[in-house]
Design an enzyme around this catalytic site. Structure first.
Site, PDB file in Angstrom:
ATOM      1  N   HIS A 233       0.855  -1.191   0.000  1.00  0.00           N
ATOM      2  CA  HIS A 233       0.000   0.000   0.000  1.00  0.00           C
ATOM      3  C   HIS A 233       0.889   1.238   0.000  1.00  0.00           C
ATOM      4  O   HIS A 233       1.202   1.815   1.049  1.00  0.00           O
ATOM      5  CB  HIS A 233      -0.933   0.026   1.212  1.00  0.00           C
ATOM      6  CG  HIS A 233      -2.002   1.071   1.085  1.00  0.00           C
ATOM      7  ND1 HIS A 233      -3.279   0.784   0.654  1.00  0.00           N
ATOM      8  CD2 HIS A 233      -1.980   2.405   1.274  1.00  0.00           C
ATOM      9  CE1 HIS A 233      -3.989   1.892   0.615  1.00  0.00           C
ATOM     10  NE2 HIS A 233      -3.218   2.896   0.982  1.00  0.00           N
TER      11      HIS A 233
ATOM     12  N   HIS B  77       1.472   4.745  -2.666  1.00  0.00           N
ATOM     13  CA  HIS B  77       1.003   5.467  -3.846  1.00  0.00           C
ATOM     14  C   HIS B  77       2.191   6.011  -4.623  1.00  0.00           C
ATOM     15  O   HIS B  77       3.072   6.661  -4.046  1.00  0.00           O
ATOM     16  CB  HIS B  77       0.083   6.611  -3.426  1.00  0.00           C
ATOM     17  CG  HIS B  77      -1.203   6.149  -2.820  1.00  0.00           C
ATOM     18  ND1 HIS B  77      -2.370   6.072  -3.547  1.00  0.00           N
ATOM     19  CD2 HIS B  77      -1.497   5.722  -1.571  1.00  0.00           C
ATOM     20  CE1 HIS B  77      -3.342   5.620  -2.761  1.00  0.00           C
ATOM     21  NE2 HIS B  77      -2.833   5.402  -1.553  1.00  0.00           N
TER      22      HIS B  77
ATOM     23  N   ASP C 273      -6.250   3.421  -9.547  1.00  0.00           N
ATOM     24  CA  ASP C 273      -7.417   3.694  -8.708  1.00  0.00           C
ATOM     25  C   ASP C 273      -8.076   5.012  -9.090  1.00  0.00           C
ATOM     26  O   ASP C 273      -7.597   5.752  -9.945  1.00  0.00           O
ATOM     27  CB  ASP C 273      -7.072   3.630  -7.223  1.00  0.00           C
ATOM     28  CG  ASP C 273      -6.097   4.703  -6.750  1.00  0.00           C
ATOM     29  OD1 ASP C 273      -5.966   5.746  -7.439  1.00  0.00           O
ATOM     30  OD2 ASP C 273      -5.475   4.525  -5.694  1.00  0.00           O
TER      31      ASP C 273
ATOM     32  N   GLY D 245      -9.400   8.293  -2.153  1.00  0.00           N
ATOM     33  CA  GLY D 245     -10.008   9.601  -1.949  1.00  0.00           C
ATOM     34  C   GLY D 245     -10.776   9.663  -0.644  1.00  0.00           C
ATOM     35  O   GLY D 245     -10.541   8.874   0.278  1.00  0.00           O
TER      36      GLY D 245
ATOM     37  N   GLU E 127     -10.536   3.571   6.997  1.00  0.00           N
ATOM     38  CA  GLU E 127      -9.507   4.507   7.454  1.00  0.00           C
ATOM     39  C   GLU E 127     -10.166   5.633   8.244  1.00  0.00           C
ATOM     40  O   GLU E 127      -9.747   5.947   9.368  1.00  0.00           O
ATOM     41  CB  GLU E 127      -8.746   5.069   6.262  1.00  0.00           C
ATOM     42  CG  GLU E 127      -7.632   6.031   6.640  1.00  0.00           C
ATOM     43  CD  GLU E 127      -6.902   6.577   5.424  1.00  0.00           C
ATOM     44  OE1 GLU E 127      -5.826   7.191   5.615  1.00  0.00           O
ATOM     45  OE2 GLU E 127      -7.385   6.408   4.286  1.00  0.00           O
TER      46      GLU E 127
ATOM     47  N   ASP F 138       2.324   4.174   2.594  1.00  0.00           N
ATOM     48  CA  ASP F 138       1.250   4.950   1.998  1.00  0.00           C
ATOM     49  C   ASP F 138       1.782   6.058   1.069  1.00  0.00           C
ATOM     50  O   ASP F 138       1.855   5.874  -0.132  1.00  0.00           O
ATOM     51  CB  ASP F 138       0.340   5.514   3.086  1.00  0.00           C
ATOM     52  CG  ASP F 138      -1.046   5.892   2.574  1.00  0.00           C
ATOM     53  OD1 ASP F 138      -1.381   5.530   1.434  1.00  0.00           O
ATOM     54  OD2 ASP F 138      -1.796   6.547   3.318  1.00  0.00           O
TER      55      ASP F 138
END
Length: 346
Positions: free
Chosen positions: A24, A26, A146, A178, A206, A284
């Site tokens: 995970h 980005h 995504d 988002g 989250e 992340d």
């Protein structure tokens, strides 16, 4: 999870030696300030920081919504194939330096499509960077395109259309991120993605509570959950996730920086492991949160996890990945070997 006294140097050596995967992280959120500034200058993008000090201030987030606002603004520096290749190569080099052997990176594809950048340009760039990284560093990279859920079903459909038209074989899944709006409307687009062979890898739990995880599992067919920290608030959900062995990709520093968790000492990671949940450890958006995967392992240790727990997190990452079976066996054996060497009193 007793965390017996181990010299700090030994813990640090163990964390560095531990073979890791990251599931995970980005791509765009991994843009280091030098790359960000270089691309902002290259394209003359207005309204963005112009110095490392300004970037640091820019990345001080008031809350999760502010983080999303800054994230969307930051991706404007990515314009052409060369930009995506540069970013991918830089991210891969940083991951490899942390002994990360394999990573599945989210790509904010919709945020590029809506700016008029074709998916073919994005994928050509990241694929160039991926191939170079594998040759230079031996690290494997795969992609999870995504879309931001708060942009609605149309954004999901448009993103999936682009993936199915132009996505390379290195795309392994389909994500939604988002703002954590209700995921129910996305059932149709996820049905279509799964029918096309893409794994369901949504963000949930989250900031949206346990219900968002229930929706992701029951309606989107989630195989892994991005974050999922709210799952521990619902014992029935914990039982379901344990029974189905659905992994939760957890990023402690991120959760604190976006104010999803008030303070790192309150992070539910230790409790999640105690309940039997399958947890992987991730960074992340590392430069935005002043962290990286090695630091996340340090943070987990500071929360009370011992070396065996850290090895468990690393092993969970391997098991939850889409590596082939032989690679999984090899990495798992290496993790066990590193742990055994660290625990050997001789």
């Amino acid at each position: 999870m007793d965390n017996p006294s181990v010299p700090r140097a030994a813990v640090e050596r163990f964390i560095q030696d531990l073979p890791k995967v990251e599931l995970h992280v980005h791509l765009e959120g991994s843009m280091r300030p030098p790359v960000f500034l270089r691309l902002a200058e290259k394209h003359g993008v207005p309204g963005l920081p112009r110095s490392p000090e300004e970037v640091a201030a820019y990345y001080e987030f008031r809350d999760f919504a502010h983080f999303i606002e800054i994230y969307i603004a930051s991706v404007r520096v990515l314009r052409d194939e060369e930009d995506f290749a540069l970013l991918t190569a830089d991210v891969a080099e940083r991951l490899a330096a942390q002994n990360v052997r394999y990573a599945e990176l989210h790509i904010s594809l919709y945020n590029h499509l809506v700016r008029g950048i074709p998916a073919s340009v994005v994928f050509a760039g990241v694929e160039h960077g991926r191939r170079e990284a594998e040759r230079a560093h031996g690290i494997g990279l795969r992609w999870i395109p995504d879309f931001p859920g708060d942009y609605g079903v149309e954004a999901g459909e448009r993103t999936l259309d682009a993936v199915l038209a132009d996505g390379p074989p290195s795309v392994v899944g389909f994500g939604v991120g988002g703002m954590e709006v209700d995921r129910t409307p996305f059932r149709g687009v996820y049905d279509r993605a799964r029918a096309a062979g893409l794994h369901s890898l949504p963000h949930a739990g989250e900031t949206g509570g346990p219900q968002s995880v229930w929706t992701a599992v029951e309606l989107l067919g989630a195989e892994r959950i991005g974050h999922g920290i709210d799952s521990v608030k619902d014992p029935r959900l914990v039982d379901l996730l344990c029974e189905r062995r659905i992994p939760l990709d957890v990023s402690p520093t991120s959760n604190v920086c976006t104010r999803a968790v008030a303070d790192i000492v309150e992070h539910p990671l230790p409790r999640m492991l105690k309940t039997g949940l399958t947890v992987t450890l991730n960074s992340d958006d590392p430069p935005m949160f002043g962290t990286d995967l090695v630091n996340e392992y340090r943070t987990a240790h500071a929360l009370g996890l011992d070396l065996a727990d850290l090895a468990l997190l690393a092993g969970n990452g391997v098991a939850a990945s889409y590596l082939d079976a032989a690679a999984k066996r090899e990495l798992t054996a290496e993790i066990e070997s590193v742990l055994a060497a660290a625990l050997d009193p001789r």
